[in-house]
Design an enzyme around this catalytic site. Structure first.
Site, mmCIF file in Angstrom:
data_model
loop_
_atom_site.group_PDB
_atom_site.id
_atom_site.type_symbol
_atom_site.label_atom_id
_atom_site.label_comp_id
_atom_site.label_asym_id
_atom_site.label_seq_id
_atom_site.Cartn_x
_atom_site.Cartn_y
_atom_site.Cartn_z
ATOM 1 N N TYR A 1 0.446 -1.358 0.189
ATOM 2 C CA TYR A 1 -0.059 0.515 0.065
ATOM 3 C C TYR A 1 0.896 1.248 -0.128
ATOM 4 O O TYR A 1 -0.050 2.468 0.081
ATOM 5 C CB TYR A 1 -1.055 -0.113 1.117
ATOM 6 C CG TYR A 1 -1.841 -0.858 0.896
ATOM 7 C CD1 TYR A 1 -2.093 -1.857 0.214
ATOM 8 C CD2 TYR A 1 -2.667 -0.867 2.338
ATOM 9 C CE1 TYR A 1 -3.166 -2.773 0.116
ATOM 10 C CE2 TYR A 1 -4.033 -2.221 2.402
ATOM 11 C CZ TYR A 1 -3.833 -3.292 1.833
ATOM 12 O OH TYR A 1 -5.090 -4.172 1.586
ATOM 13 N N HIS B 1 -0.168 -11.744 1.313
ATOM 14 C CA HIS B 1 -0.635 -11.088 0.642
ATOM 15 C C HIS B 1 -1.987 -11.386 -0.226
ATOM 16 O O HIS B 1 -2.662 -11.387 -0.985
ATOM 17 C CB HIS B 1 -0.383 -9.659 -0.211
ATOM 18 C CG HIS B 1 -1.343 -8.564 -0.178
ATOM 19 N ND1 HIS B 1 -0.625 -7.268 0.120
ATOM 20 C CD2 HIS B 1 -2.827 -8.058 -0.509
ATOM 21 C CE1 HIS B 1 -1.560 -6.118 -0.105
ATOM 22 N NE2 HIS B 1 -2.839 -7.005 -0.470
HETATM 23 N N1 LIG Z 1 -5.945 -8.260 1.326
HETATM 24 C C1 LIG Z 1 -6.091 -7.948 0.162
HETATM 25 O O1 LIG Z 1 -5.516 -8.239 -1.174
HETATM 26 C C2 LIG Z 1 -6.786 -6.742 -0.038
HETATM 27 C C3 LIG Z 1 -8.049 -5.751 -1.539
HETATM 28 C C4 LIG Z 1 -8.274 -4.877 -1.443
HETATM 29 C C5 LIG Z 1 -8.353 -4.287 0.378
HETATM 30 N N2 LIG Z 1 -7.981 -4.954 0.918
HETATM 31 C C6 LIG Z 1 -8.318 -4.095 1.934
HETATM 32 O O2 LIG Z 1 -9.687 -3.708 2.403
HETATM 33 C C7 LIG Z 1 -9.623 -2.638 2.576
HETATM 34 C C8 LIG Z 1 -11.291 -2.167 2.159
HETATM 35 O O3 LIG Z 1 -11.167 -2.583 1.023
HETATM 36 P P1 LIG Z 1 -11.569 -1.553 -0.450
HETATM 37 O O4 LIG Z 1 -10.878 -0.363 0.025
HETATM 38 O O5 LIG Z 1 -11.101 -2.388 -1.753
HETATM 39 O O6 LIG Z 1 -13.670 -1.603 -0.388
HETATM 40 P P2 LIG Z 1 -14.135 -1.236 0.597
HETATM 41 O O7 LIG Z 1 -14.010 -0.608 2.088
HETATM 42 O O8 LIG Z 1 -15.310 -1.724 0.230
HETATM 43 O O9 LIG Z 1 -15.172 0.574 -0.270
HETATM 44 C C9 LIG Z 1 -14.170 1.693 -0.415
HETATM 45 C C10 LIG Z 1 -14.987 2.685 -0.547
HETATM 46 O O10 LIG Z 1 -16.096 2.759 -0.081
HETATM 47 C C11 LIG Z 1 -16.753 3.946 0.266
HETATM 48 N N3 LIG Z 1 -16.673 3.812 1.310
HETATM 49 C C12 LIG Z 1 -16.186 3.929 3.083
HETATM 50 N N4 LIG Z 1 -17.670 3.892 3.841
HETATM 51 C C13 LIG Z 1 -18.599 4.584 3.608
HETATM 52 C C14 LIG Z 1 -20.078 4.898 3.283
HETATM 53 N N5 LIG Z 1 -20.603 4.809 5.257
HETATM 54 N N6 LIG Z 1 -20.885 4.526 2.293
HETATM 55 C C15 LIG Z 1 -20.902 5.112 1.040
HETATM 56 N N7 LIG Z 1 -19.101 4.929 1.080
HETATM 57 C C16 LIG Z 1 -18.520 4.112 1.646
HETATM 58 C C17 LIG Z 1 -14.811 4.587 -0.295
HETATM 59 O O11 LIG Z 1 -15.175 5.925 0.461
HETATM 60 P P3 LIG Z 1 -14.249 7.487 0.720
HETATM 61 O O12 LIG Z 1 -13.970 7.315 -0.621
HETATM 62 O O13 LIG Z 1 -15.147 7.789 1.043
HETATM 63 O O14 LIG Z 1 -13.574 6.703 1.618
HETATM 64 C C18 LIG Z 1 -14.861 3.805 -1.011
HETATM 65 O O15 LIG Z 1 -15.191 4.454 -1.835
HETATM 66 C C19 LIG Z 1 -8.555 -1.732 1.980
HETATM 67 O O16 LIG Z 1 -8.413 -0.512 2.106
HETATM 68 C C20 LIG Z 1 -7.963 -2.360 2.288
HETATM 69 O O17 LIG Z 1 -7.006 -2.674 3.749
HETATM 70 C C21 LIG Z 1 -6.852 -6.442 1.035
#
Ligand SMILES: NC(=O)c1ccc[n+]([C@@H]2O[C@H](COP(=O)([O-])OP(=O)(O)OC[C@H]3O[C@@H](n4cnc5c(N)ncnc54)[C@H](OP(=O)(O)O)[C@@H]3O)[C@@H](O)[C@H]2O)c1
Length: 278
Positions: free
Chosen positions: A49, A107
């Protein structure tokens, strides 16, 4: 407020954490600081990240005692051997300015992954106290079963994409009986599943938001945690409050009936995924 905890023989962690990808630098540091201020005690980062320094700085500036925070990092798939994995993890600790992390994950698997070698590195890091718990991410069921059968490292957690449109039942059938926590990433479907009329209807009935419904559906499952990413304090608070939302059996059935074949994270290096159960 704080999130409920999940406790297994191998770890204890808040069921709701803050995802930090793709935030970087000052934005990331501020988001970590605001989340800790609101009561989050679980932060999810990764070597890839490019924000471990900012996450560490946010933790340091928060004034929250380190032992009260559950910090996860992950090592990228270009370290498929134990030696490279260990060296990358040492660099992660330096960037985080932390003596240990609470959870260290592989990861992604890669075709070059030397599974026994990397599991041995995980076991050694765990035994040295540098990671209080260890696990894997993005492992499909066959590879997870292989890792568990090798019994080299005490796998405590599997982090995978999971949300109302990707249920991961095949993996839950392995993790739940084994006492392994499944951490849902992309639990809001990147925000894209939140417009669905079923979520909106349930949210309206509870005076809640679709994001809270999506998260409450995950947290209602035994041994499931979630790490939604939110930049603003308002959305962070909204997401944290999902832990207080109790969905009815009818709500859960309506959400269970949604299609479970939507995958938002599918890079070209992804493994062959499990097919969703009908
Ligand atoms: N292990 C892996 O390979 C892997 C892969 C992907 C992700 N991850 C982890 O999982 C975390 C979350 O996944 P993600 O970021 O892909 O997707 P997510 O959490 O499903 O979605 C994030 C999006 O949703 C928005 N959001 C957040 N809260 C909200 C709400 N209450 N109402 C409406 N929209 C909202 C955020 O907006 P804002 O722009 O306002 O914040 C952002 O655009 C990542 O940050 C990372 O730490 C891990």
């Amino acid at each position: 407020m704080s999130a409920p905890r999940l406790t297994t023989p191998r770890l204890t962690m808040p069921a709701l954490g803050l995802g930090t990808w793709p935030m970087k630098g000052r934005d990331c540091e501020a988001a970590v600081g605001s989340a800790l201020g609101l009561g989050y005690r679980h932060i999810d980062t990764a070597e890839m990240y490019g924000n471990e320094e900012a996450v560490g700085a946010g933790i340091a500036a928060s004034g929250v005692a380190r032992e009260d925070i559950f910090l996860t990092t992950k090592i990228w798939h270009d370290k498929p051997e134990g030696a490279a994995f260990r060296a990358a993890f040492a660099a992660s600790l330096e960037r985080l300015k932390q003596p240990y992390v609470d959870l260290l994950l592989v990861h992604w698997p890669s075709p070059a992954l030397n599974l026994p070698s990397v599991l041995t590195a995980l076991a050694e890091i765990h035994a040295a106290g540098l990671a209080r718990a260890v696990g894997v991410s993005n492992f499909p069921s066959a590879l997870l079963r292989q890792a568990l059968a090798l019994d080299i490292a005490p796998i405590a957690c599997l982090q995978v994409e999971q949300h109302v449109m990707l249920g991961q039942q095949t993996l839950l059938d392995i993790t739940q009986p084994a006492g392994i926590v499944m951490t849902s990433y992309t639990p809001l479907g990147k925000g894209e599943v939140l417009e669905h009329p079923v979520l909106r209807g349930i949210a309206a009935r509870h005076g809640a938001t679709p994001a809270q419904v999506a998260l409450a559906w995950l947290l209602a499952k035994p041994l499931v945690a979630a790490v939604p990413k939110a930049q603003s304090a308002a959305r962070q608070a909204e997401n944290l409050a999902a832990a207080r939302l109790a969905l009815s059996a009818e709500d859960l059935a309506a959400l269970a009936a949604l299609p479970k074949n939507r995958r938002f994270v599918n890079p070209d290096f992804a493994p062959a995924w499990d097919l969703p159960l009908a």
